[in-house]
Design an enzyme around this catalytic site. Structure first.
Site, PDB file in Angstrom:
ATOM      1  N   ILE A  85      -1.607  -8.933  -3.789  1.00  0.00           N
ATOM      2  CA  ILE A  85      -1.111 -10.308  -3.915  1.00  0.00           C
ATOM      3  C   ILE A  85       0.050 -10.382  -4.911  1.00  0.00           C
ATOM      4  O   ILE A  85       0.582 -11.456  -5.144  1.00  0.00           O
ATOM      5  CB  ILE A  85      -2.253 -11.288  -4.279  1.00  0.00           C
ATOM      6  CG1 ILE A  85      -2.879 -10.961  -5.634  1.00  0.00           C
ATOM      7  CG2 ILE A  85      -3.312 -11.280  -3.167  1.00  0.00           C
ATOM      8  CD1 ILE A  85      -3.924 -12.017  -6.081  1.00  0.00           C
ATOM      9  N   HIS A 101      -3.797 -10.514   2.296  1.00  0.00           N
ATOM     10  CA  HIS A 101      -4.748 -11.170   1.386  1.00  0.00           C
ATOM     11  C   HIS A 101      -4.096 -12.263   0.547  1.00  0.00           C
ATOM     12  O   HIS A 101      -4.631 -12.655  -0.483  1.00  0.00           O
ATOM     13  CB  HIS A 101      -5.428 -10.134   0.482  1.00  0.00           C
ATOM     14  CG  HIS A 101      -6.393  -9.242   1.205  1.00  0.00           C
ATOM     15  ND1 HIS A 101      -6.877  -8.063   0.690  1.00  0.00           N
ATOM     16  CD2 HIS A 101      -6.978  -9.370   2.433  1.00  0.00           C
ATOM     17  CE1 HIS A 101      -7.705  -7.491   1.552  1.00  0.00           C
ATOM     18  NE2 HIS A 101      -7.784  -8.258   2.626  1.00  0.00           N
ATOM     19  N   GLU A 195      -6.993   9.657  -4.862  1.00  0.00           N
ATOM     20  CA  GLU A 195      -8.203  10.355  -4.389  1.00  0.00           C
ATOM     21  C   GLU A 195      -8.409   9.964  -2.948  1.00  0.00           C
ATOM     22  O   GLU A 195      -8.018   8.877  -2.540  1.00  0.00           O
ATOM     23  CB  GLU A 195      -9.429   9.885  -5.185  1.00  0.00           C
ATOM     24  CG  GLU A 195      -9.352  10.217  -6.643  1.00  0.00           C
ATOM     25  CD  GLU A 195     -10.430   9.501  -7.446  1.00  0.00           C
ATOM     26  OE1 GLU A 195     -11.218   8.741  -6.849  1.00  0.00           O
ATOM     27  OE2 GLU A 195     -10.453   9.714  -8.665  1.00  0.00           O
TER      28      GLU A 195
HETATM   29  C1  BJW Z   1      -3.801   5.256  -6.612  1.00  0.00           C
HETATM   30  C2  BJW Z   1      -3.247   5.240  -7.869  1.00  0.00           C
HETATM   31  C3  BJW Z   1      -1.980   5.778  -7.965  1.00  0.00           C
HETATM   32  C4  BJW Z   1      -5.151   4.365  -8.075  1.00  0.00           C
HETATM   33  N1  BJW Z   1      -1.381   6.259  -6.882  1.00  0.00           N
HETATM   34  N2  BJW Z   1      -3.200   5.758  -5.551  1.00  0.00           N
HETATM   35  C5  BJW Z   1     -20.472  -5.093   5.690  1.00  0.00           C
HETATM   36  C6  BJW Z   1     -19.796  -4.117   6.401  1.00  0.00           C
HETATM   37  C7  BJW Z   1     -18.455  -4.272   6.741  1.00  0.00           C
HETATM   38  C8  BJW Z   1     -17.767  -5.418   6.364  1.00  0.00           C
HETATM   39  C9  BJW Z   1     -18.441  -6.383   5.661  1.00  0.00           C
HETATM   40  C10 BJW Z   1     -19.769  -6.228   5.330  1.00  0.00           C
HETATM   41  N3  BJW Z   1     -20.146  -7.323   4.640  1.00  0.00           N
HETATM   42  C11 BJW Z   1     -19.077  -8.148   4.509  1.00  0.00           C
HETATM   43  C12 BJW Z   1     -18.034  -7.589   5.136  1.00  0.00           C
HETATM   44  C13 BJW Z   1     -16.639  -8.141   5.238  1.00  0.00           C
HETATM   45  C14 BJW Z   1     -15.919  -8.127   3.885  1.00  0.00           C
HETATM   46  C15 BJW Z   1     -15.963  -6.730   3.283  1.00  0.00           C
HETATM   47  O1  BJW Z   1     -15.138  -5.879   3.570  1.00  0.00           O
HETATM   48  N4  BJW Z   1     -16.912  -6.454   2.401  1.00  0.00           N
HETATM   49  C16 BJW Z   1     -17.033  -5.108   1.819  1.00  0.00           C
HETATM   50  C17 BJW Z   1     -17.140  -5.194   0.327  1.00  0.00           C
HETATM   51  C18 BJW Z   1     -18.206  -4.419   2.486  1.00  0.00           C
HETATM   52  N5  BJW Z   1     -14.553  -8.511   4.166  1.00  0.00           N
HETATM   53  C19 BJW Z   1     -14.170  -9.779   4.219  1.00  0.00           C
HETATM   54  O2  BJW Z   1     -14.934 -10.702   3.997  1.00  0.00           O
HETATM   55  C20 BJW Z   1     -12.744 -10.042   4.645  1.00  0.00           C
HETATM   56  N6  BJW Z   1     -12.731 -11.022   5.696  1.00  0.00           N
HETATM   57  C21 BJW Z   1     -13.263 -10.754   6.884  1.00  0.00           C
HETATM   58  O3  BJW Z   1     -13.831  -9.695   7.142  1.00  0.00           O
HETATM   59  O4  BJW Z   1     -13.119 -11.787   7.786  1.00  0.00           O
HETATM   60  C22 BJW Z   1     -13.703 -11.633   9.110  1.00  0.00           C
HETATM   61  C23 BJW Z   1     -12.878 -10.819  10.046  1.00  0.00           C
HETATM   62  C24 BJW Z   1     -13.448 -10.315  11.191  1.00  0.00           C
HETATM   63  C25 BJW Z   1     -12.700  -9.582  12.097  1.00  0.00           C
HETATM   64  C26 BJW Z   1     -11.355  -9.372  11.875  1.00  0.00           C
HETATM   65  C27 BJW Z   1     -10.791  -9.894  10.755  1.00  0.00           C
HETATM   66  C28 BJW Z   1     -11.548 -10.603   9.841  1.00  0.00           C
HETATM   67  C29 BJW Z   1     -11.910 -10.585   3.498  1.00  0.00           C
HETATM   68  C30 BJW Z   1     -11.680  -9.557   2.403  1.00  0.00           C
HETATM   69  C31 BJW Z   1     -10.910 -10.187   1.241  1.00  0.00           C
HETATM   70  C32 BJW Z   1     -10.698  -9.208   0.098  1.00  0.00           C
HETATM   71  N7  BJW Z   1     -10.150  -9.926  -1.000  1.00  0.00           N
HETATM   72  C33 BJW Z   1      -9.755  -9.182  -2.207  1.00  0.00           C
HETATM   73  C34 BJW Z   1      -9.276 -10.198  -3.289  1.00  0.00           C
HETATM   74  C35 BJW Z   1      -7.892 -10.748  -2.927  1.00  0.00           C
HETATM   75  C36 BJW Z   1      -7.358 -11.602  -4.006  1.00  0.00           C
HETATM   76  C37 BJW Z   1      -7.174 -10.847  -5.288  1.00  0.00           C
HETATM   77  O5  BJW Z   1      -6.358  -9.898  -5.346  1.00  0.00           O
HETATM   78  O6  BJW Z   1      -7.813 -11.224  -6.269  1.00  0.00           O
HETATM   79  O7  BJW Z   1      -8.690  -8.258  -1.880  1.00  0.00           O
HETATM   80  S1  BJW Z   1     -11.026  -8.110  -2.860  1.00  0.00           S
HETATM   81  C38 BJW Z   1      -9.954  -6.826  -3.346  1.00  0.00           C
HETATM   82  O8  BJW Z   1     -10.205  -5.591  -2.592  1.00  0.00           O
HETATM   83  C39 BJW Z   1      -8.534  -7.292  -2.943  1.00  0.00           C
HETATM   84  C40 BJW Z   1      -7.933  -6.021  -2.425  1.00  0.00           C
HETATM   85  O9  BJW Z   1      -6.828  -6.304  -1.588  1.00  0.00           O
HETATM   86  C41 BJW Z   1      -9.079  -5.371  -1.716  1.00  0.00           C
HETATM   87  C42 BJW Z   1      -8.903  -3.900  -1.489  1.00  0.00           C
HETATM   88  O10 BJW Z   1      -8.794  -3.220  -2.704  1.00  0.00           O
HETATM   89  P1  BJW Z   1      -7.855  -1.938  -2.780  1.00  0.00           P
HETATM   90  O11 BJW Z   1      -6.432  -2.317  -2.660  1.00  0.00           O
HETATM   91  O12 BJW Z   1      -8.337  -0.894  -1.859  1.00  0.00           O
HETATM   92  O13 BJW Z   1      -8.080  -1.494  -4.320  1.00  0.00           O
HETATM   93  P2  BJW Z   1      -9.231  -0.594  -4.954  1.00  0.00           P
HETATM   94  O14 BJW Z   1      -9.241  -0.879  -6.417  1.00  0.00           O
HETATM   95  O15 BJW Z   1     -10.489  -0.710  -4.234  1.00  0.00           O
HETATM   96  O16 BJW Z   1      -8.706   0.908  -4.738  1.00  0.00           O
HETATM   97  C43 BJW Z   1      -7.555   1.399  -5.416  1.00  0.00           C
HETATM   98  C44 BJW Z   1      -7.140   2.696  -4.748  1.00  0.00           C
HETATM   99  O17 BJW Z   1      -5.918   3.114  -5.311  1.00  0.00           O
HETATM  100  C45 BJW Z   1      -8.164   3.850  -4.952  1.00  0.00           C
HETATM  101  O18 BJW Z   1      -8.370   4.493  -3.689  1.00  0.00           O
HETATM  102  C46 BJW Z   1      -7.450   4.780  -5.919  1.00  0.00           C
HETATM  103  O19 BJW Z   1      -7.729   6.161  -5.656  1.00  0.00           O
HETATM  104  C47 BJW Z   1      -6.002   4.477  -5.622  1.00  0.00           C
HETATM  105  N8  BJW Z   1      -5.113   4.687  -6.746  1.00  0.00           N
HETATM  106  N9  BJW Z   1      -4.187   4.667  -8.747  1.00  0.00           N
HETATM  107  C48 BJW Z   1      -2.065   6.253  -5.688  1.00  0.00           C
HETATM  108  N10 BJW Z   1      -1.359   5.817  -9.165  1.00  0.00           N
END
Ligand code: BJW
Length: 228
Positions: A85, A101, A195
């Site tokens: 974001i 997001h 990773e």
């Molecule tokens: C480096 C590095 C360096 C570090 N160089 N790399 C059960 C099973 C499956 C799904 C679900 C379930 N129960 C519920 C769900 C759905 C749910 C979900 O996924 N839950 C899981 C927790 C299981 N999802 C939702 O509800 C989503 N909506 C949805 O599914 O709607 C229905 C739908 C159906 C069909 C089609 C479409 C939709 C909505 C998800 C919203 C997520 N929101 C957030 C907050 C946004 C606002 C904010 O920023 O505050 O989004 S949560 C947070 O996680 C944020 C991020 O965008 C998101 C992902 O995080 P990201 O970017 O992966 O970061 P990290 O910290 O996890 O990882 C960092 C990575 O960087 C690591 O890999 C490091 O190794 C790497 N790294 N330094 C390179 N220097």
């Protein structure tokens, strides 16, 4: 192309799930929800206010810039989808960024359903410039909400030649499933991450910091295109 928090980590933007990345001691899954917002609106508004203000203290890094250079080469052939974001891709020069997001510098009025650019605090519950009601929240996508532009994303995933995932842990859906959709559509897939992500179905996975891996990969790709 999909980016996550890891691409902005070296700019000083905390990730969500690394050791120092917790949300004030909470897991994102517990607080990034509309229910958490309704339960403690002040806490959530302050948290986003602080992150919005912190954008002024960070700069795009070499990985953001390399992707902007790649867009300059590929134009509409590159779709840059980010889960982030922050606005670091735009500040690096990318012009076609799809924020699935949402964005820190935008607010959504729950009363009149308009989305507007927003730079100031939301914690003091300012009135919506459109309807005058104090119904503004950050225009971001929380758990249980539908990410933005999924139709366009699905079309691109099923028709692309190459899907690249950069700096995302692969635990949050639907983004975590993009690699599988791309493979189903016949695409090659590449992961660039510190990773390996948990959805490690990629054809190729390279480990290292984004500021090293991304410029190196863009240089490889553009050199190969130039000699093809
Ligand atoms: C480096 C590095 C360096 C570090 N160089 N790399 C059960 C099973 C499956 C799904 C679900 C379930 N129960 C519920 C769900 C759905 C749910 C979900 O996924 N839950 C899981 C927790 C299981 N999802 C939702 O509800 C989503 N909506 C949805 O599914 O709607 C229905 C739908 C159906 C069909 C089609 C479409 C939709 C909505 C998800 C919203 C997520 N929101 C957030 C907050 C946004 C606002 C904010 O920023 O505050 O989004 S949560 C947070 O996680 C944020 C991020 O965008 C998101 C992902 O995080 P990201 O970017 O992966 O970061 P990290 O910290 O996890 O990882 C960092 C990575 O960087 C690591 O890999 C490091 O190794 C790497 N790294 N330094 C390179 N220097």
């Amino acid at each position: 192309m999909l980016t996550g928090a890891g691409i902005s980590a070296e700019s000083g933007v905390p990730t969500f799930r690394d050791s120092d990345g917790l949300w004030e001691g909470h897991r994102p899954e517990d607080v990034a929800t509309p229910e958490a917002f309704d339960a403690d609106r002040g806490l959530v508004q302050r948290f986003y206010d602080e992150r919005r203000a912190a954008l002024a203290r960070v700069e795009p890094n070499a990985a953001h810039r390399a992707l902007a250079d790649l867009e300059a080469e590929l134009g509409d052939d590159l779709l840059l989808i980010t889960q982030n974001i922050d606005d670091l891709h735009e500040r690096a020069g990318s012009q076609r960024v799809h924020h699935m997001h949402g964005e820190l510098r935008a607010a959504w009025c729950r009363a009149c359903d308009v989305r507007i650019p927003w730079e100031r605090s939301l914690a003091d519950e300012p009135p919506c410039p459109g309807c005058g009601i104090a119904g503004l929240r950050p225009d971001v996508v929380w758990f249980g909400e539908m990410p933005y532009g999924m139709d366009e994303i699905h079309r691109a995933l099923f028709s692309c030649d190459l899907f690249v995932s950069i700096g995302t842990s692969g635990v949050v859906y639907p983004a975590a499933a993009f690699v599988d959709y791309a493979i189903a559509g016949g695409s090659e897939t590449l992961e660039l991450n510190l990773e390996r992500a948990s959805n490690s179905d990629f054809h190729v996975s390279r480990q290292g910091p984004a500021t090293e891996l991304v410029p190196a990969w863009v240089a490889e790709l553009t050199t190969a295109e130039a000699t093809a």
